[in-house]
Scaffold this motif. Structure first.
Motif, PDB file in Angstrom:
ATOM      1  N   ARG A 248      29.339 -11.465  41.773  1.00 15.61           N
ATOM      2  CA  ARG A 248      28.638 -11.913  43.112  1.00 15.61           C
ATOM      3  C   ARG A 248      28.507 -13.451  43.026  1.00 15.61           C
ATOM      4  O   ARG A 248      28.519 -14.176  44.137  1.00 15.61           O
ATOM      5  N   CYS A 249      28.323 -13.946  41.932  1.00 18.01           N
ATOM      6  CA  CYS A 249      28.070 -15.450  41.813  1.00 18.01           C
ATOM      7  C   CYS A 249      29.116 -16.149  42.045  1.00 18.01           C
ATOM      8  O   CYS A 249      28.938 -17.508  42.437  1.00 18.01           O
ATOM      9  N   THR A 250      30.364 -15.850  41.724  1.00 13.68           N
ATOM     10  CA  THR A 250      31.362 -16.793  42.114  1.00 13.68           C
ATOM     11  C   THR A 250      31.487 -16.910  43.507  1.00 13.68           C
ATOM     12  O   THR A 250      32.417 -17.776  44.043  1.00 13.68           O
ATOM     13  N   THR A 251      30.793 -16.290  44.609  1.00 12.84           N
ATOM     14  CA  THR A 251      30.910 -16.657  45.921  1.00 12.84           C
ATOM     15  C   THR A 251      30.344 -17.788  46.319  1.00 12.84           C
ATOM     16  O   THR A 251      30.938 -18.332  47.266  1.00 12.84           O
ATOM     17  N   TYR A 252      29.398 -18.275  45.420  1.00 13.46           N
ATOM     18  CA  TYR A 252      28.694 -19.729  45.761  1.00 13.46           C
ATOM     19  C   TYR A 252      29.084 -20.671  44.463  1.00 13.46           C
ATOM     20  O   TYR A 252      28.635 -21.698  44.555  1.00 13.46           O
ATOM     21  N   GLY A 253      29.621 -20.339  43.504  1.00 12.02           N
ATOM     22  CA  GLY A 253      30.166 -21.226  42.669  1.00 12.02           C
ATOM     23  C   GLY A 253      28.966 -21.572  41.572  1.00 12.02           C
ATOM     24  O   GLY A 253      27.990 -20.940  41.619  1.00 12.02           O
ATOM     25  N   ASP A 254      29.195 -22.323  40.793  1.00  7.56           N
ATOM     26  CA  ASP A 254      28.210 -22.824  39.503  1.00  7.56           C
ATOM     27  C   ASP A 254      27.105 -23.562  40.094  1.00  7.56           C
ATOM     28  O   ASP A 254      26.875 -24.689  39.852  1.00  7.56           O
ATOM     29  N   ARG A 255      26.329 -22.976  41.122  1.00  7.36           N
ATOM     30  CA  ARG A 255      25.255 -23.848  41.678  1.00  7.36           C
ATOM     31  C   ARG A 255      24.013 -22.839  41.787  1.00  7.36           C
ATOM     32  O   ARG A 255      24.088 -21.460  42.112  1.00  7.36           O
ATOM     33  N   PHE A 256      23.041 -23.548  41.635  1.00  8.19           N
ATOM     34  CA  PHE A 256      21.583 -22.573  41.884  1.00  8.19           C
ATOM     35  C   PHE A 256      21.227 -22.421  43.214  1.00  8.19           C
ATOM     36  O   PHE A 256      20.854 -21.500  43.912  1.00  8.19           O
TER      37      PHE A 256
ATOM     38  N   ARG B  76      36.870 -20.659  42.781  1.00  7.85           N
ATOM     39  CA  ARG B  76      35.365 -20.449  42.484  1.00  7.85           C
ATOM     40  C   ARG B  76      35.362 -20.386  41.060  1.00  7.85           C
ATOM     41  O   ARG B  76      35.924 -19.192  40.511  1.00  7.85           O
ATOM     42  N   GLU B  77      34.087 -20.995  40.759  1.00 11.97           N
ATOM     43  CA  GLU B  77      33.741 -20.503  39.280  1.00 11.97           C
ATOM     44  C   GLU B  77      32.467 -19.968  39.155  1.00 11.97           C
ATOM     45  O   GLU B  77      31.753 -19.647  40.394  1.00 11.97           O
ATOM     46  N   ALA B  78      32.195 -19.262  37.993  1.00 14.88           N
ATOM     47  CA  ALA B  78      30.903 -18.695  38.081  1.00 14.88           C
ATOM     48  C   ALA B  78      29.885 -19.482  37.571  1.00 14.88           C
ATOM     49  O   ALA B  78      30.047 -20.398  37.314  1.00 14.88           O
ATOM     50  N   TYR B  79      28.656 -18.701  38.066  1.00  9.84           N
ATOM     51  CA  TYR B  79      27.307 -19.564  37.916  1.00  9.84           C
ATOM     52  C   TYR B  79      27.016 -19.398  36.374  1.00  9.84           C
ATOM     53  O   TYR B  79      26.941 -18.287  35.918  1.00  9.84           O
TER      54      TYR B  79
ATOM     55  N   GLY C  49      27.641 -15.531  33.089  1.00 13.10           N
ATOM     56  CA  GLY C  49      28.652 -16.671  33.179  1.00 13.10           C
ATOM     57  C   GLY C  49      30.154 -16.249  32.797  1.00 13.10           C
ATOM     58  O   GLY C  49      31.019 -16.994  33.151  1.00 13.10           O
ATOM     59  N   ALA C  50      30.312 -14.964  32.858  1.00 14.30           N
ATOM     60  CA  ALA C  50      31.799 -14.463  32.727  1.00 14.30           C
ATOM     61  C   ALA C  50      32.675 -14.565  33.879  1.00 14.30           C
ATOM     62  O   ALA C  50      33.919 -14.866  33.937  1.00 14.30           O
ATOM     63  N   GLY C  51      31.848 -14.344  35.169  1.00 15.65           N
ATOM     64  CA  GLY C  51      32.609 -14.448  36.262  1.00 15.65           C
ATOM     65  C   GLY C  51      33.001 -13.001  36.732  1.00 15.65           C
ATOM     66  O   GLY C  51      33.675 -12.896  37.823  1.00 15.65           O
ATOM     67  N   SER C  52      33.004 -12.018  35.965  1.00 24.55           N
ATOM     68  CA  SER C  52      33.499 -10.655  36.362  1.00 24.55           C
ATOM     69  C   SER C  52      32.438  -9.454  35.716  1.00 24.55           C
ATOM     70  O   SER C  52      31.722  -9.978  34.838  1.00 24.55           O
TER      71      SER C  52
END
Length: 682
Positions: free
Chosen positions: A23-31, A52-55, A63-66
């Motif tokens: 779900r973090c890849t929806t918003y990218g590496d941002r808090f 998109r990249e992972a948070y 941080g793996a993205g999946s």
């Protein structure tokens, strides 16, 4: 019958799990992420591909993205059954006919776009004609074959592609389409609107007809509200025009969400004796629709507005536009550890109609001590029972408040404790009783019991017992239900029992708090109408035709009628289950009447039949076919069985092979008897 093949699950490739983007890849590496901007980026990603990249600090994927999820399509088995079964049943006769969809048994044709499709509508019509049923809005699936499918392909490849098409629709592998011997009467939109208006006048409520912009068109909704309720946020209704929303909205639907919509509305006393129109006049639905749509455009500037409303109040329509307010920023914490910023534009009425003539004085209130408006802070569990906050509490660290996603138990998220509650009891036809219960009223409330913790239980006089008012309206106390959602009225409100937190507390004040928790403007609307349910014999006939089991549980607790601490009356449950499903020891009946249990069973019927499909992919779904059958009503024998085993749960399973009677004891479930017919047991 063609054998249903078992194939490797295409969703997980037989691995029993799937790797999905976190779900973090929806918003990218941002808090801190902007949800509205990301929605636009998602639209671009559909064209340009995902970018998109992972948070890196994600609390789910690290941080793996999946993330690996168990495959829900195959139930972590890695294999699935390529079979669908469509069953049409005549509820009046019990006749059943079915059609199975398996690879090799399809008859696809080209649609106007050139794709191959399997349309089951014609087959469903044949099944309906076989059992003599008329279907109303039947949800008939269509199977879309892959583009590479052609009739001249090798059989093995064609069957593989057909299996994949079937698997895409197997979320409900067994679909029941119930019908009647005669068509249901069509709803007259004008007559229904007139009835909804008349009921609003009777119950002293507003009826709101709303149109909101939705894409290139409008979404319509119709609902009951208390005066002063704000325009609810969220998407509009999904009906395309006023006649459609009237055809799909009955009284129960118009009340759905009634309490939630009015949590912030001002509480006012009622004046039921104020002059009101005796009968709602005839309404031109087309004219009303045109007026509401015309109000969706600013008359002065010609600009498009978010929508418009028509409110029925005091025997006439009041029209108003809906206008956008100042954007509001909302921050929402995500399970990934990110914070998402959303901007919501509230909508409000451009014109507020005059106060209704039946409004009285405002109801006094005080702020709720156990929650904080505008936040998720609720009283911590360490303060239960009136205890002071625990400084060593791991949840609140001594503050006495902790974040919670649940509503406040004290006020139900109204953030107010009203000094009076307004209770309306109605038969939804022409009879109504408006009650006003005020905290601080001196009443004789004798002690009738003591809770195990020592709290006294008292009983208020008849005017505080909703069961007594049900009798005035000619209804049974067990039929009392909240108009919003149909939840059963509990024994305390029904019989006037109040548990005091300390000796000498105000019993009427506690009753007001219990009855007014989470209500719209301190108003509780109670319907005294038996549930709309078919006879038990009808469901039994259907279950036998489907070759399933009808499981009826009953418990006779009428000997508890005088004990305020125990449930009383006859408790029922009715379920349709697989033929070989066991009777579980923890299956207890909890519906207050057989009609309520039957109504719930009918509401869940299609889901219950879909769930009766075998979970083992190697076991085929049954394809039942059965002619009309006659069955006797087992309710008298069930009532006698329950009375014979008073205080214990008795479960009877009806199948084509006969019936079995089970009793729930402390040691589990005990088989008492089995016979071809329940009447044979004497």
């Amino acid at each position: 019958m063609t054998t249903a093949p078992v194939v490797v699950c295409p969703d997980c490739d037989g691995m029993t799990f799937t790797l999905e983007p976190c779900r973090c890849t929806t918003y990218g590496d941002r808090f801190l992420a902007d949800a509205d901007a990301d929605a636009d980026a998602d639209a671009d990603a559909d064209v340009l591909g995902p970018r998109r990249e992972a948070y890196r600090s994600c609390e789910q994927c690290r941080g793996a993205g999946s993330v690996a999820y168990p495959c829900h399509r195959c139930g972590r088995r890695g294999r699935r059954r390529a079979q669908l079964v469509v069953t049409v049943a005549n509820l009046d006769t019990g006749a059943v006919a079915s059609h199975q969809v398996v690879p090799g048994g399809l008859d696809p044709h080209r649609d106007p776009a050139g794709r191959w499709v399997v349309d089951l509508s014609s087959r469903v019509r044949e099944l309906a004609a076989t059992v003599g049923a008329v279907l109303d809005d039947a949800d008939v699936p269509s199977l879309w074959l892959d583009r590479q499918w052609r009739p001249d392909l090798p059989a093995a490849l064609r069957h593989e592609l057909e299996a994949h098409a079937i698997l895409r629709a197997d979320h409900a592998p067994w679909r029941l389409l119930p019908g009647r011997s005669t068509a249901l009467a069509t709803v007259d939109p004008a007559a229904r609107l007139a009835r909804l208006c008349a009921l609003a006048d009777l119950l002293l409520l507003d009826l709101v007809v709303e149109a909101r912009r939705q894409g290139a068109g409008f979404g319509w909704a119709i609902r009951y509200e208390v005066p002063g309720s704000p325009v609810p946020p969220g998407p509009p209704g999904w009906c395309r025009d006023l006649p459609e929303v009237l055809a799909r909205t009955d009284v129960a639907d118009a009340f759905t969400g009634f309490a939630e919509r009015g949590l912030a509305a001002p509480a006012r006393l009622l004046r039921p004796d104020s002059p009101r129109p005796p009968v709602a006049p005839a309404v031109d639905v087309d004219q009303l629709e045109r007026r509401v749509l015309a109000d969706c455009v600013d008359a002065a500037l010609g600009e498009e507005l978010p929508g418009a409303q028509a409110l029925w109040r005091d025997g006439r329509w009041w029209h108003t536009t809906l206008r956008a307010g100042e954007p509001a920023e909302i921050l929402a914490e995500q399970p990934t550890g990110q914070v998402v910023r959303r901007v919501r534009v509230p909508v409000s009425r451009g014109y507020e109609p005059p106060d209704p003539s039946w409004w009285g004085e405002p109801v006094d209130w005080r702020p709720c001590p156990d929650c904080r408006p505008g936040s998720r802070l609720r009283t911590c569990d360490c303060r239960l029972g009136g205890r002071p906050a625990d400084h060593d509490c791991p949840h609140c660290c001594g503050a006495g408040l902790r974040p919670s996603a649940l509503s406040c138990f004290t006020c139900g998220d109204t953030h107010r404790l009203h000094r009076a509650v307004l209770v309306t009891v109605t038969d939804l036809r022409h009879r109504v009783v408006h009650l006003t219960w005020r905290a601080g009223t001196s009443e004789v409330a004798p002690l009738v019991a003591t809770q195990p913790g020592g709290k006294p239980v008292v009983q208020l006089p008849d005017r505080y017992r909703l069961g007594s008012w049900a009798a005035v309206l000619g209804a049974r106390p067990e039929d009392l239900a909240d108009a919003d959602g149909g939840q059963q009225i509990g024994k305390d409100l029904r019989d006037g029992y109040v548990t005091l937190h300390w000796a000498g507390a105000d019993p009427v004040g506690q009753q007001v708090r219990d009855a007014g928790r989470g209500t719209a403007a301190g108003r509780l609307v109670v319907v005294a109408v038996p549930p709309d349910a078919p006879p038990l014999a009808e469901l039994l006939r259907l279950a036998l035709g489907l070759d399933l089991a009808l499981v009826v549980a009953v418990c006779d607790l009428r000997h508890h009628a005088a004990d305020p601490l125990l449930a009383d009356g006859l408790r029922w449950s009715v379920e349709v289950q697989p033929r070989d499903a066991p009777v579980r020891p923890d299956d207890f009946p909890y519906r207050p009447s057989l009609a309520a249990a039957l109504s719930w069973c009918v509401e869940c019927l299609t889901d219950a039949v879909a769930g009766a499909a075998p979970t083992d992919p190697t076991a085929p779904i049954p394809v039942p076919c059965s002619g009309p059958r006659a069955v006797a009503d087992p309710e008298p024998e069930l009532s006698r069985l329950a009375a014979r085993h008073a205080g214990q749960v008795v479960t009877v399973r009806f199948t084509r092979a006969g019936c079995t009677v089970h009793r729930h004891d402390d040691d589990g479930v005990r088989l008492l008897a089995e016979a071809l017919d329940l009447r044979d047991l004497g």
